[in-house]
Design a protein around this motif. Structure first.
Motif, PDB file in Angstrom:
ATOM      1  N   LEU A 139      67.325 -42.739   4.997  1.00  0.00           N
ATOM      2  CA  LEU A 139      67.888 -44.085   4.614  1.00  0.00           C
ATOM      3  C   LEU A 139      68.472 -44.143   5.992  1.00  0.00           C
ATOM      4  CD1 LEU A 139      70.249 -46.459   4.125  1.00  0.00           C
ATOM      5  CD2 LEU A 139      71.630 -44.757   3.272  1.00  0.00           C
ATOM      6  N   VAL A 140      68.122 -44.775   6.596  1.00  0.00           N
ATOM      7  CA  VAL A 140      68.916 -45.669   8.694  1.00  0.00           C
ATOM      8  C   VAL A 140      70.063 -46.920   7.928  1.00  0.00           C
ATOM      9  CG1 VAL A 140      68.048 -46.473  10.703  1.00  0.00           C
ATOM     10  CG2 VAL A 140      66.289 -44.931   9.446  1.00  0.00           C
ATOM     11  N   VAL A 141      70.711 -46.427   7.962  1.00  0.00           N
ATOM     12  CA  VAL A 141      71.972 -47.177   8.841  1.00  0.00           C
ATOM     13  C   VAL A 141      72.026 -48.229   9.579  1.00  0.00           C
ATOM     14  CG1 VAL A 141      74.492 -47.984   7.995  1.00  0.00           C
ATOM     15  CG2 VAL A 141      73.298 -45.899   6.732  1.00  0.00           C
ATOM     16  N   GLY A 142      71.759 -49.420   9.539  1.00  0.00           N
ATOM     17  CA  GLY A 142      71.926 -49.656  11.017  1.00  0.00           C
ATOM     18  C   GLY A 142      70.438 -50.312  11.487  1.00  0.00           C
ATOM     19  N   ALA A 143      69.891 -51.518  11.457  1.00  0.00           N
ATOM     20  CA  ALA A 143      69.094 -51.686  12.142  1.00  0.00           C
ATOM     21  C   ALA A 143      68.548 -51.957  14.033  1.00  0.00           C
ATOM     22  CB  ALA A 143      68.145 -52.724  11.009  1.00  0.00           C
ATOM     23  N   GLY A 144      70.027 -51.725  14.609  1.00  0.00           N
ATOM     24  CA  GLY A 144      70.075 -51.816  15.647  1.00  0.00           C
ATOM     25  C   GLY A 144      69.681 -50.776  16.291  1.00  0.00           C
ATOM     26  N   GLY A 145      70.587 -50.594  17.736  1.00  0.00           N
ATOM     27  CA  GLY A 145      70.194 -50.358  19.115  1.00  0.00           C
ATOM     28  C   GLY A 145      69.574 -48.692  19.065  1.00  0.00           C
ATOM     29  N   LEU A 146      70.742 -48.359  17.566  1.00  0.00           N
ATOM     30  CA  LEU A 146      70.090 -46.515  17.841  1.00  0.00           C
ATOM     31  C   LEU A 146      68.773 -46.358  15.950  1.00  0.00           C
ATOM     32  CD1 LEU A 146      73.654 -44.848  17.519  1.00  0.00           C
ATOM     33  CD2 LEU A 146      71.881 -44.806  19.031  1.00  0.00           C
ATOM     34  N   GLY A 147      69.615 -47.511  15.409  1.00  0.00           N
ATOM     35  CA  GLY A 147      68.627 -47.476  13.892  1.00  0.00           C
ATOM     36  C   GLY A 147      67.277 -48.070  14.536  1.00  0.00           C
ATOM     37  N   ALA A 148      66.969 -48.980  15.453  1.00  0.00           N
ATOM     38  CA  ALA A 148      65.942 -49.393  16.074  1.00  0.00           C
ATOM     39  C   ALA A 148      64.929 -48.161  16.356  1.00  0.00           C
ATOM     40  CB  ALA A 148      65.618 -50.438  16.699  1.00  0.00           C
ATOM     41  N   PRO A 149      65.284 -47.477  17.861  1.00  0.00           N
ATOM     42  CA  PRO A 149      63.897 -46.960  18.023  1.00  0.00           C
ATOM     43  C   PRO A 149      63.682 -45.930  16.881  1.00  0.00           C
ATOM     44  CG  PRO A 149      66.108 -46.337  19.645  1.00  0.00           C
ATOM     45  CD  PRO A 149      66.250 -47.566  18.902  1.00  0.00           C
ATOM     46  N   ALA A 150      65.447 -45.312  16.321  1.00  0.00           N
ATOM     47  CA  ALA A 150      64.989 -43.834  15.536  1.00  0.00           C
ATOM     48  C   ALA A 150      63.998 -44.250  14.446  1.00  0.00           C
ATOM     49  CB  ALA A 150      65.896 -44.037  15.131  1.00  0.00           C
ATOM     50  N   ALA A 151      63.959 -45.554  13.349  1.00  0.00           N
ATOM     51  CA  ALA A 151      63.454 -45.969  12.346  1.00  0.00           C
ATOM     52  C   ALA A 151      61.759 -45.997  13.079  1.00  0.00           C
ATOM     53  CB  ALA A 151      63.580 -47.112  11.213  1.00  0.00           C
ATOM     54  N   LEU A 302      73.771 -49.540  28.269  1.00  0.00           N
ATOM     55  CA  LEU A 302      72.940 -49.140  29.167  1.00  0.00           C
ATOM     56  C   LEU A 302      71.542 -49.192  28.089  1.00  0.00           C
ATOM     57  CD1 LEU A 302      71.354 -48.486  31.868  1.00  0.00           C
ATOM     58  CD2 LEU A 302      71.232 -46.086  30.991  1.00  0.00           C
ATOM     59  N   GLY A 303      71.199 -50.440  28.548  1.00  0.00           N
ATOM     60  CA  GLY A 303      69.385 -50.482  27.058  1.00  0.00           C
ATOM     61  C   GLY A 303      68.919 -49.250  26.662  1.00  0.00           C
ATOM     62  N   VAL A 304      68.747 -48.922  27.617  1.00  0.00           N
ATOM     63  CA  VAL A 304      67.469 -47.835  27.501  1.00  0.00           C
ATOM     64  C   VAL A 304      68.544 -46.335  26.846  1.00  0.00           C
ATOM     65  CG1 VAL A 304      65.872 -48.014  29.030  1.00  0.00           C
ATOM     66  CG2 VAL A 304      67.814 -46.844  29.875  1.00  0.00           C
ATOM     67  N   LEU A 305      69.442 -46.011  26.579  1.00  0.00           N
ATOM     68  CA  LEU A 305      70.108 -45.251  26.621  1.00  0.00           C
ATOM     69  C   LEU A 305      70.285 -45.098  24.591  1.00  0.00           C
ATOM     70  CD1 LEU A 305      72.476 -42.711  26.751  1.00  0.00           C
ATOM     71  CD2 LEU A 305      74.473 -44.645  26.418  1.00  0.00           C
ATOM     72  N   PRO A 306      70.518 -46.303  23.751  1.00  0.00           N
ATOM     73  CA  PRO A 306      69.603 -45.985  23.033  1.00  0.00           C
ATOM     74  C   PRO A 306      69.195 -45.101  22.083  1.00  0.00           C
ATOM     75  CG  PRO A 306      71.395 -48.223  23.247  1.00  0.00           C
ATOM     76  CD  PRO A 306      70.827 -47.410  24.547  1.00  0.00           C
ATOM     77  N   GLY A 307      67.878 -46.169  22.830  1.00  0.00           N
ATOM     78  CA  GLY A 307      66.561 -45.122  22.527  1.00  0.00           C
ATOM     79  C   GLY A 307      66.586 -43.664  22.853  1.00  0.00           C
ATOM     80  N   VAL A 308      67.366 -43.408  23.892  1.00  0.00           N
ATOM     81  CA  VAL A 308      67.331 -41.795  23.782  1.00  0.00           C
ATOM     82  C   VAL A 308      67.954 -40.957  23.562  1.00  0.00           C
ATOM     83  CG1 VAL A 308      67.870 -39.716  25.530  1.00  0.00           C
ATOM     84  CG2 VAL A 308      67.083 -41.506  26.635  1.00  0.00           C
TER      85      VAL A 308
END
Length: 377
Positions: A139-151, A302-308
């Motif tokens: 289950l990925v809660v949130g399809a935004g900054g964190l959920g997007a790169p994680a998913a 910072l845009g890249v931070l959620p990706g990390v």
């Protein structure tokens, strides 16, 4: 001794007469199909300790690989170790199959083998591990900054089912960091946009799109049947609800958060390890007041931070599914993008925690939406 090279037909005759046919390809290669009644052992394993598999040096051994090159190299190594009756199959398994000789049926398909070939080469993953990933439900809660790169990385890695929950729509301001979405999909529900991107990346993944905000009324339904929960939200009501539900239902929770130039990651697994691992409330017993917790739309990020941070979360999910490595249980990993530094803080279970203390009855769910700042990442 001189190395013997046999045609597939001659090798099959010798096999029927008692010679031991050994397929020295890796396990994932053999899973695509192998000569009938061949003994499978990877080349590096056989060369490292041949006596474990071939105790008698006089036994007639025929080696087969995919095309013949690796088997010839391995045969030379066996001859050098004192084995006197070693041969190879010309053209390998490809030639064996072309000759119409009997084979075991494939256990995986070619797309699976090629798509996940780099995982399949890792002993810590291999074929069995990749099948675990394929069977996993996350289950990925949130399809935004964190959920997007994680998913995105979980889909690429081969997680079989991703349940995406988010009630928001794509906005232009999201595109600076929410990599699943595109300008053409502005206004589309995020979970639908996410599904398009994830299935385009890996058609083997099953995406369950749930266009709902997580509440006390639906949290258990969202967690039903999943193996791991990834918190990719950006608001405290959801964070506390997920924590409490994961404790109650015995699910591991992979936590992540970002703020301006800093982020943090941890694994809260108190539901399965009461008293031995902390939950989110052991770290933050109560939500902060709204003015103390601005979200991304207010404070910026910072845009890249959620990706990390999202990729670190995806890494923890994969480790939990595979049962490998050391998860971030009892550890909070903090990242400072400006200084490019990670630091780690040890966390312990609070014996007085109202949710995860060993002898504590579950207090039920509380919706904090009225008292917490909310956002979508």
């Amino acid at each position: 001794m001189t190395l013997r090279s046999l045609s597939p037909a001659d090798a099959h005759i010798r096999q029927c007469a008692g010679a031991l046919l050994i397929d020295i390809r890796a396990a994932h290669e053999r899973a695509l199909g192998m000569a009938l009644d061949a003994y499978g052992v990877a080349r590096e394993v056989l060369e490292r300790d041949p006596r474990a598999h071939l105790p008698e040096t006089s036994i007639e051994v025929l080696l087969i690989c995919q095309t013949g090159w690796r088997s010839a190299q391995c045969a030379q190594a066996l001859l050098a170790r004192g084995y006197r009756n070693v041969g190879t199959v010309e053209g390998g398994t490809e030639a064996w199959e072309r000759a119409g000789l009997p084979m075991h049926a494939a256990r995986i398909d070619a797309d699976f083998a090629e798509r996940y070939s780099r995982h399949l080469r890792l002993p810590e993953v291999g074929l069995d591990g990749q099948k675990k990933l394929q069977a996993a439900r996350v289950l990925v809660v949130g399809a935004g900054g964190l959920g997007a790169p994680a998913a995105f990385y979980l889909a690429a890695a081969g997680i079989g089912t991703l349940r995406m929950a988010d009630d928001d729509v794509v906005e232009r301001s999201n595109l600076q960091r929410q990599i699943l979405h595109t300008d053409a999909r502005i206004g589309m529900p995020k979970v639908e946009s996410a599904a398009l991107a994830l299935v385009a990346l890996n058609p083997r993944v099953n995406v369950e799109s749930v266009c709902e905000r997580v509440t006390s009324a639906n949290v258990e339904r969202l967690l039903d049947g999943v193996d791991v929960v990834l918190d990719g939200g950006d608001n405290f009501p959801v964070r506390y609800l997920l924590n409490d539900a994961c404790v109650a239902l015995g699910k591991p929770l992979v936590y992540g958060a970002v703020h301006r130039f800093e982020g943090q990651v941890s694994v809260f697994d108190a539901g399965r390890m009461r008293g031995g691992a902390p939950c989110y409330r052991c770290l933050f017993p109560e939500p902060p007041p709204p003015e103390a917790a601005p979200n991304c739309s207010e404070a910026g990020v910072l845009g890249v931070l959620p990706g990390v941070i999202g990729m670190l979360q995806a890494t923890e999910v994969i480790k939990l599914v595979l049962g490998i490595g050391e998860p971030l249980r009892g550890r909070l990993l903090q990242f400072d993008a400006l200084a490019m530094r990670f630091r780690e803080t040890r966390l312990t279970a609070d014996p007085q925690c109202p949710v995860c203390a060993p002898d504590c009855a579950f207090p039920g769910y509380v919706d904090y939406a009225a008292s917490c700042a909310e956002g979508t990442g």
